[in-house]
Scaffold this motif. Structure first.
Motif, PDB file in Angstrom:
ATOM      1  N   VAL A 176       0.830  -1.197   0.000  1.00 23.86           N
ATOM      2  CA  VAL A 176       0.000   0.000   0.000  1.00 23.86           C
ATOM      3  C   VAL A 176       0.869   1.252   0.000  1.00 23.86           C
ATOM      4  O   VAL A 176       0.601   2.219  -0.701  1.00 23.86           O
ATOM      5  CB  VAL A 176      -0.955  -0.012   1.207  1.00 23.86           C
ATOM      6  N   ASP A 177       1.923   1.241   0.805  1.00 19.02           N
ATOM      7  CA  ASP A 177       2.897   2.320   0.846  1.00 19.02           C
ATOM      8  C   ASP A 177       4.243   1.704   1.205  1.00 19.02           C
ATOM      9  O   ASP A 177       4.329   0.497   1.471  1.00 19.02           O
ATOM     10  CB  ASP A 177       2.477   3.405   1.852  1.00 19.02           C
ATOM     11  N   PRO A 178       5.322   2.496   1.225  1.00 22.15           N
ATOM     12  CA  PRO A 178       6.644   1.905   1.514  1.00 22.15           C
ATOM     13  C   PRO A 178       6.738   1.193   2.851  1.00 22.15           C
ATOM     14  O   PRO A 178       7.603   0.322   3.023  1.00 22.15           O
ATOM     15  CB  PRO A 178       7.578   3.130   1.462  1.00 22.15           C
ATOM     16  N   LEU A 179       5.862   1.524   3.799  1.00 19.58           N
ATOM     17  CA  LEU A 179       5.918   0.900   5.121  1.00 19.58           C
ATOM     18  C   LEU A 179       4.886  -0.198   5.321  1.00 19.58           C
ATOM     19  O   LEU A 179       4.899  -0.856   6.361  1.00 19.58           O
ATOM     20  CB  LEU A 179       5.735   1.976   6.207  1.00 19.58           C
ATOM     21  N   THR A 180       3.991  -0.370   4.370  1.00 17.99           N
ATOM     22  CA  THR A 180       2.908  -1.348   4.525  1.00 17.99           C
ATOM     23  C   THR A 180       2.948  -2.322   3.363  1.00 17.99           C
ATOM     24  O   THR A 180       2.431  -2.035   2.280  1.00 17.99           O
ATOM     25  CB  THR A 180       1.536  -0.647   4.591  1.00 17.99           C
ATOM     26  N   THR A 181       3.586  -3.450   3.583  1.00 17.57           N
ATOM     27  CA  THR A 181       3.658  -4.522   2.597  1.00 17.57           C
ATOM     28  C   THR A 181       3.390  -5.832   3.328  1.00 17.57           C
ATOM     29  O   THR A 181       4.012  -6.113   4.354  1.00 17.57           O
ATOM     30  CB  THR A 181       5.036  -4.581   1.917  1.00 17.57           C
ATOM     31  N   GLY A 182       2.450  -6.619   2.814  1.00 19.56           N
ATOM     32  CA  GLY A 182       2.127  -7.872   3.484  1.00 19.56           C
ATOM     33  C   GLY A 182       1.109  -8.682   2.718  1.00 19.56           C
ATOM     34  O   GLY A 182       0.801  -8.401   1.556  1.00 19.56           O
ATOM     35  N   VAL A 183       0.567  -9.677   3.404  1.00 21.44           N
ATOM     36  CA  VAL A 183      -0.366 -10.628   2.810  1.00 21.44           C
ATOM     37  C   VAL A 183      -1.783 -10.261   3.225  1.00 21.44           C
ATOM     38  O   VAL A 183      -2.044  -9.966   4.402  1.00 21.44           O
ATOM     39  CB  VAL A 183      -0.026 -12.064   3.261  1.00 21.44           C
ATOM     40  N   VAL A 184      -2.704 -10.279   2.284  1.00 24.96           N
ATOM     41  CA  VAL A 184      -4.119 -10.026   2.576  1.00 24.96           C
ATOM     42  C   VAL A 184      -4.694 -11.264   3.262  1.00 24.96           C
ATOM     43  O   VAL A 184      -4.739 -12.350   2.686  1.00 24.96           O
ATOM     44  CB  VAL A 184      -4.894  -9.708   1.289  1.00 24.96           C
ATOM     45  N   THR A 185      -5.108 -11.107   4.507  1.00 21.11           N
ATOM     46  CA  THR A 185      -5.644 -12.228   5.280  1.00 21.11           C
ATOM     47  C   THR A 185      -7.162 -12.206   5.410  1.00 21.11           C
ATOM     48  O   THR A 185      -7.759 -13.238   5.673  1.00 21.11           O
ATOM     49  CB  THR A 185      -5.031 -12.239   6.690  1.00 21.11           C
ATOM     50  N   GLN A 186      -7.770 -11.043   5.224  1.00 20.52           N
ATOM     51  CA  GLN A 186      -9.223 -10.950   5.389  1.00 20.52           C
ATOM     52  C   GLN A 186      -9.757  -9.772   4.602  1.00 20.52           C
ATOM     53  O   GLN A 186      -9.155  -8.697   4.581  1.00 20.52           O
ATOM     54  CB  GLN A 186      -9.572 -10.793   6.879  1.00 20.52           C
ATOM     55  N   ILE A 187     -10.891  -9.981   3.936  1.00 19.93           N
ATOM     56  CA  ILE A 187     -11.579  -8.915   3.208  1.00 19.93           C
ATOM     57  C   ILE A 187     -13.027  -8.896   3.689  1.00 19.93           C
ATOM     58  O   ILE A 187     -13.777  -9.853   3.489  1.00 19.93           O
ATOM     59  CB  ILE A 187     -11.532  -9.134   1.684  1.00 19.93           C
ATOM     60  N   THR A 188     -13.412  -7.812   4.350  1.00 18.87           N
ATOM     61  CA  THR A 188     -14.783  -7.650   4.802  1.00 18.87           C
ATOM     62  C   THR A 188     -15.467  -6.597   3.950  1.00 18.87           C
ATOM     63  O   THR A 188     -14.871  -6.029   3.035  1.00 18.87           O
ATOM     64  CB  THR A 188     -14.827  -7.256   6.286  1.00 18.87           C
ATOM     65  N   ALA A 189     -16.724  -6.333   4.263  1.00 19.96           N
ATOM     66  CA  ALA A 189     -17.459  -5.344   3.480  1.00 19.96           C
ATOM     67  C   ALA A 189     -16.956  -3.932   3.725  1.00 19.96           C
ATOM     68  O   ALA A 189     -17.127  -3.054   2.876  1.00 19.96           O
ATOM     69  CB  ALA A 189     -18.952  -5.419   3.799  1.00 19.96           C
ATOM     70  N   ARG A 190     -16.305  -3.679   4.860  1.00 17.58           N
ATOM     71  CA  ARG A 190     -15.859  -2.325   5.184  1.00 17.58           C
ATOM     72  C   ARG A 190     -14.349  -2.139   5.131  1.00 17.58           C
ATOM     73  O   ARG A 190     -13.860  -1.062   4.799  1.00 17.58           O
ATOM     74  CB  ARG A 190     -16.356  -1.926   6.588  1.00 17.58           C
ATOM     75  N   TYR A 191     -13.582  -3.148   5.470  1.00 13.98           N
ATOM     76  CA  TYR A 191     -12.132  -2.980   5.527  1.00 13.98           C
ATOM     77  C   TYR A 191     -11.435  -4.257   5.069  1.00 13.98           C
ATOM     78  O   TYR A 191     -12.055  -5.326   4.932  1.00 13.98           O
ATOM     79  CB  TYR A 191     -11.676  -2.623   6.952  1.00 13.98           C
ATOM     80  N   THR A 192     -10.122  -4.121   4.830  1.00 10.66           N
ATOM     81  CA  THR A 192      -9.270  -5.238   4.435  1.00 10.66           C
ATOM     82  C   THR A 192      -8.106  -5.329   5.415  1.00 10.66           C
ATOM     83  O   THR A 192      -7.530  -4.300   5.797  1.00 10.66           O
ATOM     84  CB  THR A 192      -8.735  -5.033   3.011  1.00 10.66           C
ATOM     85  N   VAL A 193      -7.781  -6.540   5.819  1.00 12.80           N
ATOM     86  CA  VAL A 193      -6.705  -6.770   6.788  1.00 12.80           C
ATOM     87  C   VAL A 193      -5.480  -7.270   6.039  1.00 12.80           C
ATOM     88  O   VAL A 193      -5.559  -8.244   5.287  1.00 12.80           O
ATOM     89  CB  VAL A 193      -7.129  -7.785   7.867  1.00 12.80           C
ATOM     90  N   VAL A 194      -4.350  -6.583   6.246  1.00 12.06           N
ATOM     91  CA  VAL A 194      -3.066  -6.955   5.643  1.00 12.06           C
ATOM     92  C   VAL A 194      -2.103  -7.289   6.775  1.00 12.06           C
ATOM     93  O   VAL A 194      -1.865  -6.448   7.656  1.00 12.06           O
ATOM     94  CB  VAL A 194      -2.503  -5.821   4.763  1.00 12.06           C
ATOM     95  N   ARG A 195      -1.568  -8.489   6.744  1.00 11.58           N
ATOM     96  CA  ARG A 195      -0.583  -8.902   7.738  1.00 11.58           C
ATOM     97  C   ARG A 195       0.805  -8.683   7.167  1.00 11.58           C
ATOM     98  O   ARG A 195       1.204  -9.338   6.192  1.00 11.58           O
ATOM     99  CB  ARG A 195      -0.783 -10.370   8.118  1.00 11.58           C
ATOM    100  N   THR A 196       1.558  -7.762   7.771  1.00  6.17           N
ATOM    101  CA  THR A 196       2.879  -7.429   7.281  1.00  6.17           C
ATOM    102  C   THR A 196       3.873  -8.535   7.628  1.00  6.17           C
ATOM    103  O   THR A 196       3.574  -9.444   8.412  1.00  6.17           O
ATOM    104  CB  THR A 196       3.356  -6.099   7.875  1.00  6.17           C
ATOM    105  N   LEU A 197       5.082  -8.433   7.040  1.00  8.25           N
ATOM    106  CA  LEU A 197       6.096  -9.448   7.267  1.00  8.25           C
ATOM    107  C   LEU A 197       6.628  -9.423   8.687  1.00  8.25           C
ATOM    108  O   LEU A 197       7.260 -10.385   9.132  1.00  8.25           O
ATOM    109  CB  LEU A 197       7.244  -9.253   6.269  1.00  8.25           C
ATOM    110  N   THR A 198       6.381  -8.333   9.420  1.00  9.38           N
ATOM    111  CA  THR A 198       6.790  -8.261  10.820  1.00  9.38           C
ATOM    112  C   THR A 198       5.746  -8.820  11.766  1.00  9.38           C
ATOM    113  O   THR A 198       5.962  -8.828  12.978  1.00  9.38           O
ATOM    114  CB  THR A 198       7.082  -6.802  11.203  1.00  9.38           C
ATOM    115  N   GLY A 199       4.612  -9.282  11.243  1.00  9.90           N
ATOM    116  CA  GLY A 199       3.554  -9.850  12.075  1.00  9.90           C
ATOM    117  C   GLY A 199       2.473  -8.861  12.458  1.00  9.90           C
ATOM    118  O   GLY A 199       1.486  -9.253  13.090  1.00  9.90           O
ATOM    119  N   THR A 200       2.637  -7.592  12.110  1.00 10.59           N
ATOM    120  CA  THR A 200       1.632  -6.586  12.436  1.00 10.59           C
ATOM    121  C   THR A 200       0.479  -6.640  11.444  1.00 10.59           C
ATOM    122  O   THR A 200       0.693  -6.764  10.236  1.00 10.59           O
ATOM    123  CB  THR A 200       2.265  -5.182  12.413  1.00 10.59           C
TER     124      THR A 200
END
Length: 447
Positions: free
Chosen positions: A287-311
């Motif tokens: 999404v930006d230089p600090l937010t790179t990860g795997v999409v773990t969940q997609i809901t009707a309102r938001y999307t959850v991205v799990r970064t490589l650091t576990g956040t």
């Protein structure tokens, strides 16, 4: 033999009939019939669950959709109640003896079945939480209190008292009993709708032939439709005119248009993401230089991205639709990485480039097709720049460890073959004679 139970049968009369039939020789047949029903129900429930468990790996298995947690607890009282009603009917039809014990067991088994079924539905309709445990205890207590009021005969005067307290809502007159039954009806129908939608969602997500994004959007649509249908159905059962909700729906639409624009936009964006499949569960996105990860969940309102650091980063769907998002595994999960190394000018470049390619292939995550490639990119001030290009197929597992391993392998190979990695050096030369300290002092008398 005791007479057939009616609606006015109380707890005291049941025990009076039970005590009176205790000395009857036919009472033993009741005990034997009750024990047989319980044992047979226990055996049938275990056999049925064993068969379903054997088929749970198949898509048609019921346990795959509804889970195995409490089915046995539900199946046992339901089968016991069914068998007991059949046996009691046979006792009365052929006049085989008293049925006071069976009459007492029927409401007890019915309450047990209601409690376990309600807890099972609530448990599978909502995620585990402290509020869920409290609601389960409240449901169980309410059902058992209702049974106690029915057996003691207090339910009838309590209902009459609630019906006497009425209030006018518009042109419709409602009493407390109608409101209470309507509230229970709405809760029951909505819980059943959520349970069924949850089971359908589990089946859809378990289908390998359906894309994960399509499964999510279908499950969301099913849950929304079933919830609305259940609410309207329960209101119609209670007797509330559904057309009266038109004013509320219009006000809600105005509120969405003015005060809830961002929320509505996020929901619409969520369905757009799910339908056009631009971002899917399991994709590696940046999404930006600090937010790179795997999409773990997609809901009707938001999307959850799990970064490589576990956040875990929660991103509103509107942001993903209106901004540029780098999807590293949109059509192909393979990603190319570049590792730059500088060697001294006196290095045999053919050997250096061969060693770098071999160092990349040592790591098992590096793909052999396409094969790693080494390119000469520039003649720098201190040395020659070489770029190692390699591909991996699982960027979601991280890239730092593989980069470190390849760098270490290159370092060892260069050291074993005498290849030097230069570092910046600066040489300072002074041209001409330097003035003596005496001359400097004469030029600067104040020092």
């Amino acid at each position: 033999m005791s007479e057939k139970l009616d609606e006015k049968t109380t707890f005291a009369s049941l025990f009076v009939d039970l005590w009176r039939d205790f000395s009857d020789p036919g009472f033993l047949w009741q005990v034997l019939a009750l024990a047989t029903c319980l044992l047979l129900a226990w055996g049938l429930s275990r056999y049925w669950l064993r068969q379903e468990h054997a088929r749970s790996s198949d898509d048609h298995g019921l346990l795959r959709a509804f889970g195995t947690g409490s089915l046995k607890r539900i199946a046992f009282p339901l089968l016991s109640l069914l068998l007991l009603l059949i046996v009691r009917k046979c006792f009365r039809y052929w006049d085989l003896g008293p049925v006071s014990l069976l009459d007492l067991a029927v409401p007890l088994l019915l309450s047990m079945a209601l409690v376990r079924t309600a807890i099972y539905v609530v448990h599978h309709a909502f995620s585990p939480s402290s509020l869920l445990a409290t609601s389960e205890r409240f449901i169980a207590t309410s059902i058992w209190v209702g049974l106690a009021l029915h057996l003691t005969g207090l339910s009838t005067p309590l209902i009459d008292m609630l019906q006497q307290v009425s209030l006018n809502v518009g042109k419709q007159q409602l009493d407390l009993w109608t409101i209470l039954t309507g509230l229970v009806t709405v809760i029951v129908t909505v819980l059943l709708a959520l349970w069924v939608s949850g089971a359908i969602e589990t089946r859809l997500l378990a289908k390998d032939s359906i894309d994960a994004s399509i499964s999510v959007v279908l499950s969301r649509l099913v849950k929304a439709v079933l919830s609305v249908v259940a609410l309207l159905f329960s209101l119609s059962i209670v007797g509330i005119d559904i057309t009266a909700l038109s004013v509320f729906s219009g006000a809600l639409a105005v509120g969405l248009g003015f005060g809830l624009q961002k929320i509505a936009s996020n929901y619409v964006s969520g369905f757009i993401i799910l339908l056009d499949r631009s971002i899917r569960i399991g994709n590696v996105v940046a999404v930006d230089p600090l937010t790179t990860g795997v999409v773990t969940q997609i809901t009707a309102r938001y999307t959850v991205v799990r970064t490589l650091t576990g956040t875990e980063v929660i991103i509103p769907n509107e942001y993903l639709v209106s901004n540029i998002v780098r999807n590293e595994s949109f059509t192909d999960s393979r990603v190319r990485f570049i590792l730059s190394v500088q060697v001294a000018y006196g290095t045999d470049l053919d050997i250096a480039m061969q060693l770098m390619g071999e160092a990349a292939l040592v790591h098992k995550r590096v793909l052999t097709d396409p094969v790693p490639q080494v390119l000469l990119t520039a003649f720098a001030d201190s040395g020659i720049n070489l770029d190692l290009c390699y591909w991996i197929a699982d960027p979601e597992n991280g890239t730092g460890s593989i980069r470190s391993a390849i760098n270490l392998a290159i370092w060892r190979s260069f050291r074993e073959n005498g290849i030097q990695i230069p570092f910046p050096q600066r040489e300072v030369r002074l041209v001409g004679d330097l003035p003596s300290p005496t001359a400097l002092a004469a030029d600067n008398p104040g020092t």
